[in-house]
Design a protein around this motif. Structure first.
Motif, PDB file in Angstrom:
ATOM      1  N   ALA A 380       0.833  -1.199   0.000  1.00  0.00           N
ATOM      2  CA  ALA A 380       0.000   0.000   0.000  1.00  0.00           C
ATOM      3  C   ALA A 380       0.869   1.252   0.000  1.00  0.00           C
ATOM      4  O   ALA A 380       0.569   2.232  -0.707  1.00  0.00           O
ATOM      5  CB  ALA A 380      -0.926  -0.009   1.218  1.00  0.00           C
ATOM      6  N   ALA A 381       1.956   1.236   0.765  1.00  0.00           N
ATOM      7  CA  ALA A 381       2.865   2.384   0.773  1.00  0.00           C
ATOM      8  C   ALA A 381       3.508   2.582  -0.592  1.00  0.00           C
ATOM      9  O   ALA A 381       3.677   3.718  -1.056  1.00  0.00           O
ATOM     10  CB  ALA A 381       3.935   2.191   1.853  1.00  0.00           C
ATOM     11  N   ALA A 382       3.871   1.475  -1.238  1.00  0.00           N
ATOM     12  CA  ALA A 382       4.466   1.585  -2.574  1.00  0.00           C
ATOM     13  C   ALA A 382       3.481   2.180  -3.572  1.00  0.00           C
ATOM     14  O   ALA A 382       3.839   3.025  -4.399  1.00  0.00           O
ATOM     15  CB  ALA A 382       4.938   0.203  -3.045  1.00  0.00           C
ATOM     16  N   ARG A 383       2.238   1.755  -3.497  1.00  0.00           N
ATOM     17  CA  ARG A 383       1.233   2.285  -4.412  1.00  0.00           C
ATOM     18  C   ARG A 383       0.961   3.754  -4.152  1.00  0.00           C
ATOM     19  O   ARG A 383       0.764   4.540  -5.080  1.00  0.00           O
ATOM     20  CB  ARG A 383      -0.051   1.467  -4.294  1.00  0.00           C
ATOM     21  CG  ARG A 383       0.064   0.068  -4.898  1.00  0.00           C
ATOM     22  CD  ARG A 383      -1.136  -0.806  -4.567  1.00  0.00           C
ATOM     23  NE  ARG A 383      -1.023  -2.119  -5.189  1.00  0.00           N
ATOM     24  CZ  ARG A 383      -1.780  -3.158  -4.859  1.00  0.00           C
ATOM     25  NH1 ARG A 383      -2.691  -3.044  -3.891  1.00  0.00           N
ATOM     26  NH2 ARG A 383      -1.613  -4.322  -5.467  1.00  0.00           N
ATOM     27  N   THR A 384       0.940   4.135  -2.866  1.00  0.00           N
ATOM     28  CA  THR A 384       0.722   5.539  -2.520  1.00  0.00           C
ATOM     29  C   THR A 384       1.806   6.419  -3.127  1.00  0.00           C
ATOM     30  O   THR A 384       1.527   7.532  -3.605  1.00  0.00           O
ATOM     31  CB  THR A 384       0.699   5.719  -0.989  1.00  0.00           C
ATOM     32  OG1 THR A 384      -0.380   4.958  -0.450  1.00  0.00           O
ATOM     33  CG2 THR A 384       0.531   7.180  -0.610  1.00  0.00           C
ATOM     34  N   LYS A 385       3.067   5.915  -3.127  1.00  0.00           N
ATOM     35  CA  LYS A 385       4.173   6.679  -3.701  1.00  0.00           C
ATOM     36  C   LYS A 385       4.236   6.544  -5.218  1.00  0.00           C
ATOM     37  O   LYS A 385       5.100   7.150  -5.859  1.00  0.00           O
ATOM     38  CB  LYS A 385       5.492   6.199  -3.092  1.00  0.00           C
ATOM     39  CG  LYS A 385       5.619   6.476  -1.593  1.00  0.00           C
ATOM     40  CD  LYS A 385       5.811   7.949  -1.301  1.00  0.00           C
ATOM     41  CE  LYS A 385       6.021   8.212   0.182  1.00  0.00           C
ATOM     42  NZ  LYS A 385       7.274   7.682   0.719  1.00  0.00           N
ATOM     43  N   GLY A 386       3.354   5.732  -5.814  1.00  0.00           N
ATOM     44  CA  GLY A 386       3.337   5.567  -7.261  1.00  0.00           C
ATOM     45  C   GLY A 386       4.494   4.736  -7.787  1.00  0.00           C
ATOM     46  O   GLY A 386       4.886   4.881  -8.955  1.00  0.00           O
ATOM     47  N   ILE A 387       5.047   3.840  -6.957  1.00  0.00           N
ATOM     48  CA  ILE A 387       6.184   3.016  -7.374  1.00  0.00           C
ATOM     49  C   ILE A 387       5.669   1.749  -8.046  1.00  0.00           C
ATOM     50  O   ILE A 387       4.931   0.969  -7.444  1.00  0.00           O
ATOM     51  CB  ILE A 387       7.065   2.644  -6.167  1.00  0.00           C
ATOM     52  CG1 ILE A 387       7.555   3.917  -5.473  1.00  0.00           C
ATOM     53  CG2 ILE A 387       8.237   1.793  -6.604  1.00  0.00           C
ATOM     54  CD1 ILE A 387       8.277   3.642  -4.180  1.00  0.00           C
ATOM     55  N   VAL A 388       6.044   1.548  -9.299  1.00  0.00           N
ATOM     56  CA  VAL A 388       5.660   0.350 -10.043  1.00  0.00           C
ATOM     57  C   VAL A 388       6.898  -0.537 -10.138  1.00  0.00           C
ATOM     58  O   VAL A 388       7.859  -0.212 -10.832  1.00  0.00           O
ATOM     59  CB  VAL A 388       5.130   0.701 -11.443  1.00  0.00           C
ATOM     60  CG1 VAL A 388       4.763  -0.568 -12.196  1.00  0.00           C
ATOM     61  CG2 VAL A 388       3.933   1.639 -11.335  1.00  0.00           C
ATOM     62  N   SER A 389       6.875  -1.649  -9.411  1.00  0.00           N
ATOM     63  CA  SER A 389       8.046  -2.513  -9.330  1.00  0.00           C
ATOM     64  C   SER A 389       7.628  -3.864  -8.800  1.00  0.00           C
ATOM     65  O   SER A 389       6.777  -3.949  -7.917  1.00  0.00           O
ATOM     66  CB  SER A 389       9.086  -1.879  -8.397  1.00  0.00           C
ATOM     67  OG  SER A 389      10.017  -2.841  -7.956  1.00  0.00           O
ATOM     68  N   PRO A 390       8.231  -4.959  -9.314  1.00  0.00           N
ATOM     69  CA  PRO A 390       7.923  -6.279  -8.746  1.00  0.00           C
ATOM     70  C   PRO A 390       8.521  -6.480  -7.358  1.00  0.00           C
ATOM     71  O   PRO A 390       8.194  -7.446  -6.678  1.00  0.00           O
ATOM     72  CB  PRO A 390       8.562  -7.248  -9.758  1.00  0.00           C
ATOM     73  CG  PRO A 390       9.652  -6.457 -10.403  1.00  0.00           C
ATOM     74  CD  PRO A 390       9.158  -5.046 -10.454  1.00  0.00           C
ATOM     75  N   VAL A 391       9.397  -5.563  -6.927  1.00  0.00           N
ATOM     76  CA  VAL A 391      10.037  -5.678  -5.623  1.00  0.00           C
ATOM     77  C   VAL A 391       9.332  -4.824  -4.577  1.00  0.00           C
ATOM     78  O   VAL A 391       9.117  -5.259  -3.439  1.00  0.00           O
ATOM     79  CB  VAL A 391      11.528  -5.277  -5.712  1.00  0.00           C
ATOM     80  CG1 VAL A 391      12.164  -5.266  -4.326  1.00  0.00           C
ATOM     81  CG2 VAL A 391      12.275  -6.219  -6.636  1.00  0.00           C
ATOM     82  N   ALA A 392       8.970  -3.606  -4.946  1.00  0.00           N
ATOM     83  CA  ALA A 392       8.408  -2.656  -3.977  1.00  0.00           C
ATOM     84  C   ALA A 392       7.193  -3.252  -3.277  1.00  0.00           C
ATOM     85  O   ALA A 392       6.264  -3.744  -3.923  1.00  0.00           O
ATOM     86  CB  ALA A 392       8.028  -1.356  -4.669  1.00  0.00           C
ATOM     87  N   GLY A 393       7.197  -3.223  -1.958  1.00  0.00           N
ATOM     88  CA  GLY A 393       6.116  -3.767  -1.157  1.00  0.00           C
ATOM     89  C   GLY A 393       6.178  -5.263  -0.963  1.00  0.00           C
ATOM     90  O   GLY A 393       5.391  -5.827  -0.204  1.00  0.00           O
ATOM     91  N   ARG A 394       7.141  -5.932  -1.626  1.00  0.00           N
ATOM     92  CA  ARG A 394       7.212  -7.400  -1.590  1.00  0.00           C
ATOM     93  C   ARG A 394       8.618  -7.907  -1.285  1.00  0.00           C
ATOM     94  O   ARG A 394       8.927  -9.073  -1.515  1.00  0.00           O
ATOM     95  CB  ARG A 394       6.760  -7.994  -2.921  1.00  0.00           C
ATOM     96  CG  ARG A 394       5.399  -7.525  -3.429  1.00  0.00           C
ATOM     97  CD  ARG A 394       5.114  -8.127  -4.798  1.00  0.00           C
ATOM     98  NE  ARG A 394       3.836  -7.700  -5.338  1.00  0.00           N
ATOM     99  CZ  ARG A 394       3.647  -6.624  -6.076  1.00  0.00           C
ATOM    100  NH1 ARG A 394       4.685  -5.823  -6.341  1.00  0.00           N
ATOM    101  NH2 ARG A 394       2.453  -6.312  -6.552  1.00  0.00           N
ATOM    102  N   ALA A 395       9.502  -7.078  -0.782  1.00  0.00           N
ATOM    103  CA  ALA A 395      10.911  -7.450  -0.646  1.00  0.00           C
ATOM    104  C   ALA A 395      11.102  -8.633   0.301  1.00  0.00           C
ATOM    105  O   ALA A 395      10.560  -8.659   1.398  1.00  0.00           O
ATOM    106  CB  ALA A 395      11.721  -6.249  -0.162  1.00  0.00           C
TER     107      ALA A 395
END
Length: 463
Positions: A380-395
């Motif tokens: 959710a934090a990654a989406r709020t910051k608009g980060i599109v990545s297979p890693v962000a939020g799932r590390a």
């Protein structure tokens, strides 16, 4: 979820409602703690009737409480109060079953405002009735709305990921492990416990008299365990390295000595255990509530790593993640921000590591950075910051900027989030198990399991 009740005046004979719930092992733990009912028949890992198998039966009152959830949340909903409840049990439900709880209005009493409802709970896998009966409640007179997300969350302090690692590692051949200076109860007890679980076969190196006295204090036998009598700690560490060169030891374990004293002979350019990469440390952490193990690196060896060292830190962590069963490790390289800032060196290193992985200079996993802590582990934090990545939020792996940050992060997870941590040093010819004096039995067993799994994968790849 917005919940709206149905008042007494709105209710009609024949109104129905249901809720479904997948019942888990964590539910059994929560109910045991809240109710005080510790009957082993209801614990997922316990054999309550002596038949050799854990039962994990859902307690009857837990199943009955699912009816209460329908009454309190849906029909009649908020403001409902019990007058009486009747249950008849027909079948058992177990952890892993999905249950459907249903209620139906069968009567209304205008004089006292009570409502009678038929109740039942069914097992979804075979539609068997687990219980049925009736409930009499005081129905609400006023409309009420509230958001169920306003309820406080609950995290069960259970270490399922380490339990899985132990199950995975115990069938392997015991890993011959040189245990350096196991002269205190924690280090000797951890080594002997790991031997009981067939994770390691320890070779104890240290003062034989102290080791024997510690074993007696623990009430443990050293029968069948090799003890090499060396009085000084430096000599113990050197002998452990020699055992690796002789092929007798496939791993090392730190006992009651300083880490620097253990590492010095390992780092010797002529007789040590160097393999080309920098020595790096990885914490494998089992964080309650997190759906996967979390690796934190480097929090113990490299104080202020440069980019070249961070490449080794990242690659070693990916290799370890593959060994413990993470199929495609996702590496979040941490900084204070998620954008490259020329004034923040850690953000530049993170971006370079990400690009190096894109070009095949780091292999085996997905690497992205810079990422701040929140958008590395929370989708959710990654989406709020608009980060599109297979890693962000799932590390799965967090690469920290320096030892200060890594040590603080690991200890925050341990002491505030109640995480267990397994510690392993990588980059040498064999894995080195580094345990803290504060580690409990599960942490020590998990460290041995991680080392055994890593050795198994590397030895299999070498064949």
């Amino acid at each position: 979820m917005l919940i709206e009740n149905k008042t007494f005046d709105e209710l009609a004979i024949g109104d129905q409602a249901e809720l479904r719930r997948l019942c888990t092992q964590d539910d059994l733990i929560v109910f045991a703690n809240v109710s005080g009912n510790h009957n082993p028949m209801h614990m997922y890992e316990a054999d309550g009737d002596g038949d050799g198998h854990p039962e994990a039966i859902l307690p009857g009152m837990f199943v009955g409480a699912l009816i209460s959830a329908v009454l309190g949340n849906v029909l009649p909903g908020a403001g409902t109060l019990y007058r009486s409840q009747n249950f008849q049990f027909h079948n058992r439900a177990h952890a892993g079953d999905e249950l459907c709880s249903r209620v139906e209005v069968t009567d209304k009493n205008e004089q006292d405002g009570t409502v009678t409802l038929s109740t039942e709970v069914r097992r979804m896998r075979d539609d068997a009735v687990v219980l049925d009966g009736w409930a009499e409640v005081m129905a609400p007179r006023r409309k009420v709305e509230y958001n169920s997300h306003d309820l406080p969350g609950l995290v069960v302090q259970r270490h399922r990921h380490f339990e899985k690692l132990l199950v995975k590692a115990e069938p392997l051949a015991a890993l011959a492990t040189a245990v350096v200076c196991p002269e205190d109860p924690n280090s000797l007890g951890g080594a002997l416990l790991a031997r009981q679980h067939t994770l390691i076969e320890p070779i104890l190196i240290g003062d034989a008299d102290k080791i024997a006295a510690t074993a007696r204090d623990l009430g443990q036998s050293l029968d069948g365990v090799e003890v090499i009598d060396i009085k000084d700690h430096r000599g113990c560490a050197r002998r452990a390295v020699e055992l690796v060169h002789e092929g007798r030891a496939k791993a090392l374990m730190k006992g009651h000595l300083h880490t620097d004293m253990l590492l010095r002979p390992l780092l010797d350019k002529v007789t040590g255990l160097r393999m080309g990469r920098r020595f790096t440390h990885v914490f494998v952490m089992d964080v309650p509530g997190l759906a996967h193990p979390l690796l934190v690196t480097d929090a113990a060896i490299n104080i202020a790593p440069d980019l070249k060292t961070k490449v080794d830190i990242t690659q070693n962590a990916i290799d370890l993640a593959l060994s413990i069963g993470i199929v495609e490790p996702k590496v979040g390289v941490l900084s204070a921000v998620e954008t490259v800032n020329p004034d923040l060196p850690s953000s530049i290193d993170a971006a370079l590591l990400s690009k190096m992985a894109d070009r095949g200079q780091i292999t085996g996993g997905l690497v992205d950075g810079p990422l701040a802590m929140d958008n590395a582990v929370d989708i959710a934090a990654a989406r709020t910051k608009g980060i599109v990545s297979p890693v962000a939020g799932r590390a799965d792996i967090l690469v920290v900027p320096n030892l200060d940050a890594g040590n603080m992060l690991a200890k925050q997870l341990a002491y505030l989030s109640h995480a267990e941590s397994a510690g392993v040093l990588l980059g040498a010819r064999v894995p080195v198990i580094l345990n803290s004096r504060a580690d409990d039995d599960m942490a020590r067993l998990a460290s041995c399991a991680v080392a055994a799994l890593h050795h198994e994968r590397l030895s299999g790849a070498a064949k």
